[in-house]
Design a protein around this motif. Structure first.
Motif, mmCIF file in Angstrom:
data_model
loop_
_atom_site.group_PDB
_atom_site.id
_atom_site.type_symbol
_atom_site.label_atom_id
_atom_site.label_comp_id
_atom_site.label_asym_id
_atom_site.label_seq_id
_atom_site.Cartn_x
_atom_site.Cartn_y
_atom_site.Cartn_z
ATOM 1 N N ALA A 199 0.834 -1.202 0.000
ATOM 2 C CA ALA A 199 0.000 0.000 0.000
ATOM 3 C C ALA A 199 0.871 1.256 0.000
ATOM 4 O O ALA A 199 0.600 2.216 -0.732
ATOM 5 C CB ALA A 199 -0.934 -0.003 1.211
ATOM 6 N N MET A 200 1.951 1.242 0.797
ATOM 7 C CA MET A 200 2.843 2.387 0.846
ATOM 8 C C MET A 200 3.633 2.514 -0.462
ATOM 9 O O MET A 200 3.880 3.629 -0.938
ATOM 10 C CB MET A 200 3.815 2.296 2.027
ATOM 11 N N VAL A 201 4.019 1.388 -1.032
ATOM 12 C CA VAL A 201 4.730 1.417 -2.312
ATOM 13 C C VAL A 201 3.878 2.127 -3.363
ATOM 14 O O VAL A 201 4.347 3.025 -4.065
ATOM 15 C CB VAL A 201 5.078 -0.007 -2.786
ATOM 16 N N SER A 202 2.610 1.732 -3.456
ATOM 17 C CA SER A 202 1.700 2.347 -4.430
ATOM 18 C C SER A 202 1.500 3.828 -4.149
ATOM 19 O O SER A 202 1.554 4.663 -5.065
ATOM 20 C CB SER A 202 0.338 1.632 -4.409
ATOM 21 N N PHE A 203 1.267 4.145 -2.877
ATOM 22 C CA PHE A 203 1.038 5.542 -2.508
ATOM 23 C C PHE A 203 2.236 6.394 -2.897
ATOM 24 O O PHE A 203 2.086 7.487 -3.460
ATOM 25 C CB PHE A 203 0.771 5.647 -1.004
ATOM 26 N N ASN A 204 3.426 5.904 -2.609
ATOM 27 C CA ASN A 204 4.641 6.669 -2.912
ATOM 28 C C ASN A 204 4.865 6.842 -4.403
ATOM 29 O O ASN A 204 5.268 7.916 -4.867
ATOM 30 C CB ASN A 204 5.860 5.998 -2.277
ATOM 31 N N LEU A 205 4.619 5.774 -5.175
ATOM 32 C CA LEU A 205 4.813 5.880 -6.623
ATOM 33 C C LEU A 205 3.821 6.866 -7.240
ATOM 34 O O LEU A 205 4.171 7.622 -8.154
ATOM 35 C CB LEU A 205 4.668 4.502 -7.272
ATOM 36 N N ILE A 206 2.606 6.884 -6.718
ATOM 37 C CA ILE A 206 1.619 7.856 -7.209
ATOM 38 C C ILE A 206 2.065 9.268 -6.846
ATOM 39 O O ILE A 206 2.028 10.181 -7.684
ATOM 40 C CB ILE A 206 0.223 7.563 -6.604
ATOM 41 N N LEU A 207 2.475 9.459 -5.582
ATOM 42 C CA LEU A 207 2.911 10.786 -5.138
ATOM 43 C C LEU A 207 4.135 11.252 -5.918
ATOM 44 O O LEU A 207 4.221 12.425 -6.316
ATOM 45 C CB LEU A 207 3.210 10.763 -3.637
ATOM 46 N N ILE A 208 5.078 10.351 -6.153
ATOM 47 C CA ILE A 208 6.264 10.704 -6.942
ATOM 48 C C ILE A 208 5.843 11.121 -8.357
ATOM 49 O O ILE A 208 6.369 12.084 -8.924
ATOM 50 C CB ILE A 208 7.261 9.527 -6.997
#
Length: 319
Positions: A199-208
């Motif tokens: 979940a954090m991986v996805s959130f971070n990639l979206i934010l990046i």
């Protein structure tokens, strides 16, 4: 492959929205006020602010539209915690930005109500961390696990408020904070991957992705600034991620540039107040490099390079 698509989705939506937002803000004639006490940036007068509202909103909305967010309660609560931290601090920054625009001044939110709002946001994040059963401990190199007990409440408050203000101080040049934030969130994406926190991986990639979409319009010479809306939010998000990954000390390495920027302001203020002397030509320290004759591009590349080396070092140390 899915995370690549998530990154591209965040970038594409932000890049498409940003020109419309810039046009709308310019039509409103409510534009960023350039600090009188800072370096000579009057050529930037008229540049719209509030760009952070776009990339923060896109990151949160896209994250809640993904099936991965609803795979289990832990994934949902992780995304919710990050969204509340980033969203609430973005809202505080937005109030600050809007007040600056309405008052046509470089000071917006008064200190006490701003601190009270940040404290309230930190309290809400504490409850969400409790729901995630995050233990009241920190892992220290050599020392090991340290149980904080009730001091954990003070630590959470200090960590969120401190880092949000540190990134806020770093946001003083076109593209500087955006680039450093991409590097920092990239480091935590790698650490989240190794921790199997998808979940954090996805959130971070979206934010990046949203940050890359924003940087297209924020690199020197910027067409829009992120404002306190974005700068406060980015620091709060990094603080929460370091807690969720049980690696709070890693942020002192990944975010060392933010720490140095903050220390330069503290040292400068202390020295001038008590001794009437300046330690640096100007604080935060990135403005000192301007005084030395560096261009914004030179400062950006130098600071991003340092941030990248520190991020790689932190990833190797902690995982």
């Amino acid at each position: 492959m899915s995370v690549v698509l998530e990154f591209l989705l965040g970038m594409a939506i932000t890049a498409l929205l940003m020109p419309m937002v810039i046009k709308k803000l310019k039509q409103s004639k409510e534009q960023a006020v350039i600090r009188v006490l800072g370096p000579d940036h009057q050529q930037k007068a008229g540049t719209p602010s509030l760009g952070g509202a776009v990339f923060v909103s896109v990151a949160i909305i896209v994250s809640f539209c993904l099936p991965r967010t609803y795979e289990n309660s832990t994934a949902f609560t992780t995304v919710l915690t990050l969204s509340v931290a980033i969203g609430s601090f973005a809202l505080i920054g937005a109030v600050d930005d809007v007040l600056k625009l309405l008052k046509h001044a470089d000071d917006g939110f008064a200190f006490k109500p701003k601190l009270a709002s940040q404290t309230l946001s930190a309290v809400v994040v504490m409850f969400l961390l409790w729901a995630l059963k995050v233990p009241a401990v920190i892992n220290l190199p050599v020392v090991g696990v340290v149980y904080l007990g009730y001091f954990y409440v003070i630590f959470i408050w200090f960590w969120l408020v401190g880092w949000s203000n540190a990134t806020n101080l770093t946001d003083g040049l076109d593209g500087l904070l955006g680039g450093l934030a991409i590097i920092a969130y990239g480091a935590y994406a790698v650490m989240a991957y190794w921790a199997a926190d998808w979940a954090m991986v996805s959130f971070n990639l979206i934010l990046i992705g949203t940050l890359v979409g924003f940087l297209i319009f924020n690199l020197p010479k910027a067409k829009i600034f992120m404002g306190d809306t974005g700068s406060l939010a980015l620091g709060a998000g990094l603080a929460v991620e370091s807690i969720l990954l049980h690696a709070v000390i890693s942020l002192l390495i990944i975010g060392l540039v933010f720490v140095i920027e903050t220390l330069s302001v503290i040292i400068q203020t202390f020295s001038y107040h008590f001794f009437h002397k300046r330690v640096f030509p100007m604080a935060p320290i990135h403005h000192s490099f301007e005084k030395f004759g560096w261009s914004e591009w030179q400062i950006d590349i130098a600071f991003w390079s340092v941030g990248l080396v520190l991020a790689i070092l932190a990833v190797f140390i902690f995982y």
